[in-house]
Design a protein around this motif. Structure first.
Motif, PDB file in Angstrom:
ATOM      1  N   GLN A   1       0.833  -1.210   0.000  1.00  0.00           N
ATOM      2  CA  GLN A   1       0.000   0.000   0.000  1.00  0.00           C
ATOM      3  C   GLN A   1       0.866   1.258   0.000  1.00  0.00           C
ATOM      4  OE1 GLN A   1      -0.605   2.313   2.860  1.00  0.00           O
ATOM      5  NE2 GLN A   1      -1.855   3.529   1.476  1.00  0.00           N
ATOM      6  N   PHE A   2       0.576   2.187  -0.943  1.00  0.00           N
ATOM      7  CA  PHE A   2       1.280   3.475  -0.952  1.00  0.00           C
ATOM      8  C   PHE A   2       0.379   4.630  -1.369  1.00  0.00           C
ATOM      9  CE2 PHE A   2       2.225   0.917  -4.703  1.00  0.00           C
ATOM     10  CZ  PHE A   2       1.880   1.737  -5.760  1.00  0.00           C
ATOM     11  N   PHE A   3      -0.879   4.367  -1.767  1.00  0.00           N
ATOM     12  CA  PHE A   3      -1.860   5.409  -2.034  1.00  0.00           C
ATOM     13  C   PHE A   3      -3.086   5.171  -1.155  1.00  0.00           C
ATOM     14  CE2 PHE A   3      -0.154   5.614  -6.609  1.00  0.00           C
ATOM     15  CZ  PHE A   3       0.656   6.711  -6.311  1.00  0.00           C
ATOM     16  N   THR A   4      -3.749   6.243  -0.721  1.00  0.00           N
ATOM     17  CA  THR A   4      -4.923   6.103   0.133  1.00  0.00           C
ATOM     18  C   THR A   4      -6.053   5.352  -0.565  1.00  0.00           C
ATOM     19  OG1 THR A   4      -4.375   8.166   1.293  1.00  0.00           O
ATOM     20  CG2 THR A   4      -6.623   7.362   1.512  1.00  0.00           C
ATOM     21  N   PHE A   5      -6.263   5.622  -1.856  1.00  0.00           N
ATOM     22  CA  PHE A   5      -7.367   4.980  -2.566  1.00  0.00           C
ATOM     23  C   PHE A   5      -7.206   3.470  -2.664  1.00  0.00           C
ATOM     24  CE2 PHE A   5      -4.708   5.027  -6.376  1.00  0.00           C
ATOM     25  CZ  PHE A   5      -5.135   3.893  -7.055  1.00  0.00           C
ATOM     26  N   HIS A  50       3.138   0.331   4.726  1.00  0.00           N
ATOM     27  CA  HIS A  50       4.560   0.618   4.907  1.00  0.00           C
ATOM     28  C   HIS A  50       4.863   1.896   5.688  1.00  0.00           C
ATOM     29  CE1 HIS A  50       6.532  -2.514   2.426  1.00  0.00           C
ATOM     30  NE2 HIS A  50       5.358  -2.547   1.817  1.00  0.00           N
ATOM     31  N   SER A  51       3.862   2.562   6.223  1.00  0.00           N
ATOM     32  CA  SER A  51       4.135   3.785   6.983  1.00  0.00           C
ATOM     33  C   SER A  51       3.100   3.951   8.084  1.00  0.00           C
ATOM     34  CB  SER A  51       4.109   5.013   6.064  1.00  0.00           C
ATOM     35  OG  SER A  51       2.768   5.368   5.749  1.00  0.00           O
ATOM     36  N   GLU A  52       3.271   5.007   8.884  1.00  0.00           N
ATOM     37  CA  GLU A  52       2.319   5.327   9.948  1.00  0.00           C
ATOM     38  C   GLU A  52       1.375   6.463   9.552  1.00  0.00           C
ATOM     39  OE1 GLU A  52       4.474   6.217  13.511  1.00  0.00           O
ATOM     40  OE2 GLU A  52       4.859   4.111  13.977  1.00  0.00           O
ATOM     41  N   ARG A  53       1.330   6.821   8.283  1.00  0.00           N
ATOM     42  CA  ARG A  53       0.531   7.980   7.863  1.00  0.00           C
ATOM     43  C   ARG A  53      -0.927   7.881   8.296  1.00  0.00           C
ATOM     44  NH1 ARG A  53       3.881   7.813   3.268  1.00  0.00           N
ATOM     45  NH2 ARG A  53       2.410   6.514   2.114  1.00  0.00           N
ATOM     46  N   LEU A  54      -1.453   6.659   8.314  1.00  0.00           N
ATOM     47  CA  LEU A  54      -2.842   6.464   8.716  1.00  0.00           C
ATOM     48  C   LEU A  54      -3.121   7.074  10.091  1.00  0.00           C
ATOM     49  CD1 LEU A  54      -5.633   5.137   8.308  1.00  0.00           C
ATOM     50  CD2 LEU A  54      -4.658   3.014   9.217  1.00  0.00           C
ATOM     51  N   LEU A  55      -2.137   7.018  10.978  1.00  0.00           N
ATOM     52  CA  LEU A  55      -2.320   7.532  12.340  1.00  0.00           C
ATOM     53  C   LEU A  55      -2.431   9.048  12.381  1.00  0.00           C
ATOM     54  CD1 LEU A  55       0.225   5.267  14.258  1.00  0.00           C
ATOM     55  CD2 LEU A  55      -2.229   4.905  13.939  1.00  0.00           C
ATOM     56  N   SER A  56      -1.912   9.719  11.379  1.00  0.00           N
ATOM     57  CA  SER A  56      -1.915  11.188  11.360  1.00  0.00           C
ATOM     58  C   SER A  56      -3.083  11.768  10.568  1.00  0.00           C
ATOM     59  CB  SER A  56      -0.594  11.710  10.782  1.00  0.00           C
ATOM     60  OG  SER A  56      -0.467  11.326   9.414  1.00  0.00           O
ATOM     61  N   TYR A  57      -3.899  10.900   9.948  1.00  0.00           N
ATOM     62  CA  TYR A  57      -5.026  11.398   9.167  1.00  0.00           C
ATOM     63  C   TYR A  57      -6.103  11.983  10.084  1.00  0.00           C
ATOM     64  CZ  TYR A  57      -3.289   8.910   5.013  1.00  0.00           C
ATOM     65  OH  TYR A  57      -2.542   8.481   3.950  1.00  0.00           O
ATOM     66  N   LYS A 117      -9.698  12.471  11.809  1.00  0.00           N
ATOM     67  CA  LYS A 117     -10.521  11.404  12.370  1.00  0.00           C
ATOM     68  C   LYS A 117     -11.493  10.813  11.341  1.00  0.00           C
ATOM     69  CE  LYS A 117     -13.471  10.345  16.353  1.00  0.00           C
ATOM     70  NZ  LYS A 117     -14.105  10.916  17.589  1.00  0.00           N
ATOM     71  N   LEU A 118     -12.161  11.682  10.567  1.00  0.00           N
ATOM     72  CA  LEU A 118     -13.150  11.216   9.597  1.00  0.00           C
ATOM     73  C   LEU A 118     -12.490  10.388   8.486  1.00  0.00           C
ATOM     74  CD1 LEU A 118     -16.112  11.231   8.790  1.00  0.00           C
ATOM     75  CD2 LEU A 118     -15.698  13.339   7.488  1.00  0.00           C
ATOM     76  N   LYS A 119     -11.352  10.859   7.982  1.00  0.00           N
ATOM     77  CA  LYS A 119     -10.638  10.132   6.932  1.00  0.00           C
ATOM     78  C   LYS A 119     -10.149   8.793   7.455  1.00  0.00           C
ATOM     79  CE  LYS A 119      -6.785  10.594   3.660  1.00  0.00           C
ATOM     80  NZ  LYS A 119      -5.702  11.494   3.178  1.00  0.00           N
ATOM     81  N   ARG A 120      -9.658   8.789   8.672  1.00  0.00           N
ATOM     82  CA  ARG A 120      -9.173   7.550   9.278  1.00  0.00           C
ATOM     83  C   ARG A 120     -10.319   6.539   9.439  1.00  0.00           C
ATOM     84  NH1 ARG A 120      -6.655   9.825  13.230  1.00  0.00           N
ATOM     85  NH2 ARG A 120      -8.021   9.285  14.952  1.00  0.00           N
ATOM     86  N   ALA A 121     -11.479   7.030   9.879  1.00  0.00           N
ATOM     87  CA  ALA A 121     -12.642   6.154  10.053  1.00  0.00           C
ATOM     88  C   ALA A 121     -13.087   5.567   8.714  1.00  0.00           C
ATOM     89  CB  ALA A 121     -13.783   6.935  10.698  1.00  0.00           C
ATOM     90  N   PHE A 122     -13.003   6.378   7.664  1.00  0.00           N
ATOM     91  CA  PHE A 122     -13.366   5.952   6.312  1.00  0.00           C
ATOM     92  C   PHE A 122     -12.467   4.805   5.864  1.00  0.00           C
ATOM     93  CE2 PHE A 122     -12.816   6.456   1.671  1.00  0.00           C
ATOM     94  CZ  PHE A 122     -14.139   6.368   1.255  1.00  0.00           C
ATOM     95  N   ILE A 123     -11.164   4.939   6.092  1.00  0.00           N
ATOM     96  CA  ILE A 123     -10.205   3.902   5.706  1.00  0.00           C
ATOM     97  C   ILE A 123     -10.426   2.628   6.525  1.00  0.00           C
ATOM     98  CG2 ILE A 123      -7.756   3.275   5.734  1.00  0.00           C
ATOM     99  CD1 ILE A 123      -7.180   6.235   5.056  1.00  0.00           C
ATOM    100  N   LEU A 124     -10.629   2.787   7.827  1.00  0.00           N
ATOM    101  CA  LEU A 124     -10.845   1.618   8.686  1.00  0.00           C
ATOM    102  C   LEU A 124     -12.087   0.841   8.274  1.00  0.00           C
ATOM    103  CD1 LEU A 124      -9.991   3.091  12.214  1.00  0.00           C
ATOM    104  CD2 LEU A 124      -8.558   1.646  10.765  1.00  0.00           C
ATOM    105  N   ASN A 150      -0.412  -1.900  16.665  1.00  0.00           N
ATOM    106  CA  ASN A 150      -1.153  -1.847  17.931  1.00  0.00           C
ATOM    107  C   ASN A 150      -2.471  -1.108  17.770  1.00  0.00           C
ATOM    108  OD1 ASN A 150       0.919  -3.221  19.183  1.00  0.00           O
ATOM    109  ND2 ASN A 150       1.910  -1.379  19.956  1.00  0.00           N
ATOM    110  N   TYR A 151      -2.444  -0.008  17.010  1.00  0.00           N
ATOM    111  CA  TYR A 151      -3.658   0.782  16.794  1.00  0.00           C
ATOM    112  C   TYR A 151      -4.718  -0.039  16.057  1.00  0.00           C
ATOM    113  CZ  TYR A 151      -6.816   4.229  14.744  1.00  0.00           C
ATOM    114  OH  TYR A 151      -7.936   4.911  14.351  1.00  0.00           O
ATOM    115  N   LEU A 152      -4.313  -0.717  14.996  1.00  0.00           N
ATOM    116  CA  LEU A 152      -5.265  -1.495  14.205  1.00  0.00           C
ATOM    117  C   LEU A 152      -5.887  -2.611  15.035  1.00  0.00           C
ATOM    118  CD1 LEU A 152      -3.318  -1.723  10.828  1.00  0.00           C
ATOM    119  CD2 LEU A 152      -5.417  -0.435  11.249  1.00  0.00           C
ATOM    120  N   ASN A 153      -5.081  -3.294  15.827  1.00  0.00           N
ATOM    121  CA  ASN A 153      -5.621  -4.369  16.652  1.00  0.00           C
ATOM    122  C   ASN A 153      -6.587  -3.848  17.708  1.00  0.00           C
ATOM    123  OD1 ASN A 153      -4.454  -7.176  15.992  1.00  0.00           O
ATOM    124  ND2 ASN A 153      -2.634  -5.885  15.894  1.00  0.00           N
ATOM    125  N   LYS A 154      -6.327  -2.652  18.231  1.00  0.00           N
ATOM    126  CA  LYS A 154      -7.251  -2.041  19.192  1.00  0.00           C
ATOM    127  C   LYS A 154      -8.574  -1.662  18.534  1.00  0.00           C
ATOM    128  CE  LYS A 154      -3.789  -0.209  22.388  1.00  0.00           C
ATOM    129  NZ  LYS A 154      -3.131   1.027  22.909  1.00  0.00           N
TER     130      LYS A 154
END
Length: 333
Positions: free
Chosen positions: A75-79, A100-107, A109-116, A136-140
């Motif tokens: 994975q390297f693009f959000t889409f 391959h990165s932690e970018r998801l953690l910095s998105y 809240k709404l964008k992060r929820a959309f991806i999850l 750890n975040y994903l498992n939580k």
């Protein structure tokens, strides 16, 4: 269904963390007699590598090609997260996704929820995180993720000697533009340190992809920090071939997932200094993120400490063998 693994991601050239990972895995796949096809998000191709030439058409075509045992997406693009959901509903393979990165953690809240949401709805998904924090975040969040850094030891090193009158620092990026320099790689901090220590150091600044980089902006930064006589820019070359010229590798990223180049340096007996934005390989000399004073202090520590002591916590890693076992389990299931 055939016993072949499909892999989608960038393949050298250019040289970057993901492309190097995919290329190095080839030797281990061949050694284990695992059949594979690489769909290169780029232009290089050979008997096992299909060049998609970065065309959107290939995202559609992959929905209807022959069936594989599993399809491993890097994975390297959000889409991509939406695409995995669609892929899983139109095809029957097991899907492996490495983030391959932690970018998801910095998105936001709404964008992060959309991806999850799309991750949770993707069928037959084996999710791999190269970052402990993200894992750890994903498992939580109720999403099963496996922590597996992307590091694969270099299978060959062709040492290239560099003549130098001062000690060398190695600093590498995949590609360079104004946004990446200031938001990800923290080039200003590295150049600021070099500018303040010109009497002592020169820098090998390695850029994985010249064609994707803004050379004018790089020259602007070099002029701003007045380091033109203290820096050599090297494009499209493997950093492992240059590491043994250097006193240490510098990785000051503001955002990161692990730092493959760090482990490469440590395995070759070269100290690595990196920001504390994520968990680093054991043996890394870590400094406070974006803190010039602490960076200077940690480099001074390297200068005054025996190499054996600096590297005493370094580990021998087998992440690539763990990935091979994941492939074997899927193929044989």
């Amino acid at each position: 269904m055939n016993k072949t693994i499909g892999v989608f991601g960038p393949y050298p050239p250019p040289l970057g963390g993901i492309s190097v990972h995919i290329a190095r895995m080839e030797s281990f796949l061949n050694k284990e007699n695992i059949d594979y096809t690489i769909f290169n998000h780029g232009f290089e191709e050979n008997e096992r590598v299909i060049a998609t030439k970065k065309k959107v058409f290939w995202y559609l075509k992959m929905l209807f090609i022959k069936r594989y045992s599993a399809f491993h997406f890097h994975q390297f693009f959000t889409f991509h997260f939406i695409y995995y959901f669609i892929f899983s509903n139109l095809r029957k393979e097991k899907i492996i996704v490495t983030i391959h990165s932690e970018r998801l953690l910095s998105y936001p809240k709404l964008k992060r929820a959309f991806i999850l949401y799309f991750i949770k709805k993707t069928k037959r998904l084996k999710l791999i995180s190269v970052s402990h924090n993200l894992n750890n975040y994903l498992n939580k969040q109720g999403i099963k993720s496996v922590f597996l850094p992307a590091y694969i030891p270099p299978y060959s090193v062709e040492e290239i000697k560099v003549k130098h009158s001062k000690k060398l620092i190695l600093f590498s990026v995949w590609k360079l533009n104004e946004k990446l320099a200031n938001k990800i790689y923290n080039v200003p901090l590295a150049f600021d340190y070099l500018s303040r220590n010109k009497q002592k150091y020169k820098m090998l600044f390695m850029v994985g992809s010249k064609s994707d980089s803004d050379e004018k902006y790089l020259q602007k930064l070099i002029h701003k920090y007045q380091i033109s006589h203290n820096i050599t820019v090297i494009y499209n070359q493997s950093l492992v071939n240059y590491l043994n010229n250097c006193e240490f590798l510098l990785r000051p990223n503001l955002s990161d997932g692990y730092g493959v180049s760090i482990q490469e340096a440590l395995d070759l007996g070269v100290p690595a200094v990196a920001s504390d934005v994520c968990e680093r390989p054991k043996g890394t000399v870590v400094f406070k993120n974006n803190d010039l004073e602490d960076l200077s202090s940690k480099i001074e520590y390297i200068e005054n400490t025996p190499l054996k002591h600096i590297l005493q916590k370094k580990e021998t890693l087998d992440y690539h063998l763990q990935l091979i076992e994941i492939y074997k389990t899927i193929i044989n299931s």
